[in-house]
Design an enzyme around this catalytic site. Structure first.
Site, PDB file in Angstrom:
ATOM      1  N   CYS A 159      -9.489 -24.114  16.670  1.00 19.29           N
ATOM      2  CA  CYS A 159      -8.311 -23.900  15.829  1.00 19.29           C
ATOM      3  C   CYS A 159      -7.064 -24.176  16.680  1.00 19.29           C
ATOM      4  CB  CYS A 159      -8.314 -22.489  15.251  1.00 19.29           C
ATOM      5  SG  CYS A 159      -7.739 -21.221  16.395  1.00 19.29           S
ATOM      6  N   ASP A 184       0.865  -1.177   0.000  1.00 19.60           N
ATOM      7  CA  ASP A 184       0.000   0.000   0.000  1.00 19.60           C
ATOM      8  C   ASP A 184       0.905   1.232   0.000  1.00 19.60           C
ATOM      9  OD1 ASP A 184      -2.210   1.587   0.033  1.00 19.60           O
ATOM     10  OD2 ASP A 184      -2.993   0.889   1.959  1.00 19.60           O
ATOM     11  N   CYS A 241     -14.271 -22.244  19.417  1.00 17.19           N
ATOM     12  CA  CYS A 241     -13.384 -22.570  18.305  1.00 17.19           C
ATOM     13  C   CYS A 241     -12.355 -23.607  18.734  1.00 17.19           C
ATOM     14  CB  CYS A 241     -12.672 -21.284  17.866  1.00 17.19           C
ATOM     15  SG  CYS A 241     -11.439 -21.515  16.595  1.00 17.19           S
ATOM     16  N   CYS A 298      -6.710 -22.096  19.764  1.00 20.96           N
ATOM     17  CA  CYS A 298      -7.740 -22.189  20.807  1.00 20.96           C
ATOM     18  C   CYS A 298      -7.845 -23.586  21.416  1.00 20.96           C
ATOM     19  CB  CYS A 298      -9.110 -21.849  20.228  1.00 20.96           C
ATOM     20  SG  CYS A 298      -9.243 -20.179  19.606  1.00 20.96           S
ATOM     21  N   ASP A 314      -3.786   7.323  -3.486  1.00 21.42           N
ATOM     22  CA  ASP A 314      -5.201   7.720  -3.568  1.00 21.42           C
ATOM     23  C   ASP A 314      -5.599   8.444  -2.288  1.00 21.42           C
ATOM     24  OD1 ASP A 314      -4.805   4.971  -2.460  1.00 21.42           O
ATOM     25  OD2 ASP A 314      -6.913   5.175  -1.944  1.00 21.42           O
TER      26      ASP A 314
HETATM   27  N1  GUN Z   1      -6.520   0.724   3.228  1.00 19.48           N
HETATM   28  C1  GUN Z   1      -7.816   0.647   3.572  1.00 19.48           C
HETATM   29  N2  GUN Z   1      -8.580   1.456   2.796  1.00 19.48           N
HETATM   30  C2  GUN Z   1      -7.742   2.036   1.922  1.00 19.48           C
HETATM   31  C3  GUN Z   1      -7.945   2.965   0.835  1.00 19.48           C
HETATM   32  O1  GUN Z   1      -9.046   3.421   0.544  1.00 19.48           O
HETATM   33  N3  GUN Z   1      -6.827   3.311   0.133  1.00 19.48           N
HETATM   34  C4  GUN Z   1      -5.581   2.824   0.442  1.00 19.48           C
HETATM   35  N4  GUN Z   1      -4.541   3.198  -0.312  1.00 19.48           N
HETATM   36  N5  GUN Z   1      -5.370   1.975   1.438  1.00 19.48           N
HETATM   37  C5  GUN Z   1      -6.448   1.572   2.175  1.00 19.48           C
HETATM   38 ZN    ZN Z   2      -9.633 -20.376  17.412  1.00 21.99          ZN
END
Ligand code: GUN
Ligand code: ZN
Length: 565
Positions: free
Chosen positions: A282, A96, A280, A285, A131
């Site tokens: 898993c 990201d 759970c 747990c 963005d």
């Molecule tokens: N992580 C969660 N929502 C968003 C988003 O709208 N844009 C970006 N770049 N990262 C995110």
């Molecule tokens: Zn669990």
């Protein structure tokens, strides 16, 4: 990097897909969707990359390029080694940009092109531009201004022509017109589209708004694109989001919730301190009590249930029981229940993608959102009859078609004779007046000795087999003569999948039609329908079963569109 995507199986607008990313040297990495990308948080990660690999067999993960860039030491290391060596992870790495940091702190010290080039430089397969996530209910002028900047940055990302699959964010706050515009622009230029700015909605349990946003985006995203729901990490929402056509989810939630001692279940979130018993078994747990679980155990558990939910959803797609699955989940919370109910509003849109016939019997739980209701209502109109019978939730349906999917589950007997049934099914499947085609024949309809069900349709004059009737759903499979007559009777493009010349010789040989070669598809066809394969001049080439929705046939570049007989 080149990304490609094909549909392996589908239910509602959800799909099991094969997503492949190839790098410059044609090295390929493949994952199956719906897929979960666990987020590896760079500040005090609760689960190490080794854990993500060993416990969950993670083949794709997400991390933050801006956080790498911000730390001088990490930045130098990752630039030197490349991100895969740096993390000792050879799956797909999505990064990201600093968008979320930008939203949280208001300002960041890097430009759009700088972060994109950095993402490319470190060798991530998937990157993001900068963005601007706009919060729900923003002032419209602000949402518009933010979107304008986001779209400008998207253009810039496109023009940089980087060796990077861009995870292109669709913004627009809670304004459906802005979401639609963003989706149109973004999906023209990028194959991986992320519906962004939805985290706050989910935190506030505004699932109805979430549904409307996903649908507004999906309506305007090319059907063959891959859709990522940005920040949608709670498993209680996965089924619904998959049903609406989302393919990828990232979860930072498993770790963020764990830090707050919140325990995720696929029907909601619990504070660990409020639990007397663990629901759970898993590995995190197993044989433990709530008080035994530390932050690390909770994170493990949260991720186990998230992956498990994805597997269950995939199985539901295989069985064509995704509706039943979504409805079951809907009972977890009133907000989710309302969101699933409001799907009725989007029934028509969703019904385009939904297979017309399914592998499992139709189980009605009283939700009238279901796509099958729309499909049955619109097709039953084509059947000329005076014998209507009320079948909930479909309303009045012709008695002659009670044997077909999804009406067959109700076991209602009708007095219609076999010829009347066949004529009605012709109209239901192929359209108004389709029964007229049968007038020229002296029909003999034979039942199976074993099942006692209608099985074969013959012409007694020529002794030719016109079609067979499939036992599971009573749909008519036209054989050669009947296909020719359907082709003569209905004009282009009705019932047709038109293919490019280069594919014609192969399809004539009996090979399947690949989506890549489809040049036109009748919009009223549905996946599961029997269709006529024609060339560009409308010469009949073959018949077969349509595997995709019409708009998927013309949008996908890979995968089978028609299974040819
Ligand atoms: N992580 C969660 N929502 C968003 C988003 O709208 N844009 C970006 N770049 N990262 C995110
Ligand atoms: Zn669990």
């Amino acid at each position: 990097m080149k990304i490609s995507f094909e549909i392996k199986d589908k239910d509602i607008a959800g799909r099991i897909g094969r997503l492949e990313i190839k790098d410059k040297d044609n090295q390929s990495k493949v994952i199956e969707t719906p897929a979960l990308m666990p987020v590896y948080g760079l500040n005090n990660p609760i689960l190490s990359i080794d854990k993500l690999k060993s416990k969950f067999n993670a083949k794709i993960l997400m991390t933050n390029a801006y956080m790498l860039f911000k730390s001088e030491e990490k930045k130098n290391n990752v630039l030197e080694q490349g991100i895969h060596k740096f993390f000792n992870f050879d799956g797909i790495i999505a990064v990201d940009s600093g968008s979320y940091q930008l939203m949280k702190y208001g300002d960041i010290d890097i430009s759009n092109s700088e972060i994109l080039k950095f993402e490319e430089h470190i060798g991530a397969e998937i990157g993001s531009f900068l963005d601007i996530p706009t919060l729900p209910d923003a002032y419209k002028r602000l949402a518009e201004e933010n979107l304008t900047v986001t779209l400008k940055r998207a253009k810039e990302a496109k023009n940089l022509n980087l060796n990077l699959v861009v995870n292109a964010a669709i913004q627009g706050s809670t304004f459906m017109d802005l979401r639609a515009k963003a989706a149109r622009e973004i999906s023209k230029n990028f194959e991986l589209n992320a519906i962004g700015g939805i985290v706050r909605l989910m935190e506030e349990y505004r699932f109805e708004d979430l549904v409307n946003i996903i649908v507004a985006a999906k309506k305007n995203i090319r059907a063959g694109n891959i859709v990522h729901a940005f920040g949608l990490g709670h498993p209680m929402l996965f089924g619904l989001a998959v049903g609406l056509g989302c393919d990828i989810f990232d979860s930072a939630a498993y770790a963020l919730f764990a830090k707050d001692k919140r325990y995720i279940t696929n029907y909601g979130t619990k504070k660990i301190s409020e639990l007397e018993y663990l629901p759970c078994s898993c590995p995190a747990c197993h044989n433990k009590n709530p008080c035994d679980l530390d932050e690390h155990d909770i994170a493990l558990h949260n991720l186990y249930v998230s992956y498990e939910e994805i597997r269950r959803i995939k199985q539901a797609i295989k069985e064509n029981t995704l509706w039943e699955y979504i409805e079951m989940r809907a009972i977890s919370h009133p907000s989710l229940y309302k969101a699933v109910r409001t799907l009725k509003k989007h029934r028509k849109f969703l019904s385009e993608f939904d297979p017309i016939t399914k592998r499992s019997a139709f189980f009605d739980f009283g939700f009238d959102s279901r796509t099958e209701i729309y499909n049955v209502k619109s097709r039953a109109k084509n059947v000329k009859t005076e014998n209507l019978i009320n079948v909930k939730p479909f309303g009045n349906v012709p008695q002659e078609i009670l044997d077909i999917y999804p009406l067959n589950v109700f076991g209602i007997k009708s007095d219609a004779d076999d010829k009347e049934k066949v004529k009605a099914i012709m109209q239901y499947q192929f359209g108004e007046n389709a029964a007229q085609i049968l007038a020229q024949f002296n029909l003999i309809i034979k039942r199976s000795r074993k099942t006692k069900r209608i099985r074969w349709i013959h012409d007694n004059k020529t002794k030719e087999l016109l079609g067979s009737v499939r036992a599971s759903d009573h749909f008519i499979i036209p054989h050669k003569k009947l296909a020719e007559e359907l082709h003569k009777f209905f004009k282009f493009p009705k019932l047709r999948i038109a293919i490019a010349d280069e594919a014609v010789p192969f399809v004539k040989e009996g090979m399947n039609v690949f989506a890549k070669f489809v040049i036109n598809a009748d919009k009223n066809l549905r996946a599961g329908d029997e269709c006529l394969v024609v060339d560009k001049d409308d010469n009949l080439i073959a018949t077969g079963t349509l595997m995709l929705a019409p708009r998927e046939c013309t949008s996908f570049k890979r995968g089978v569109a028609v299974r040819v007989r």
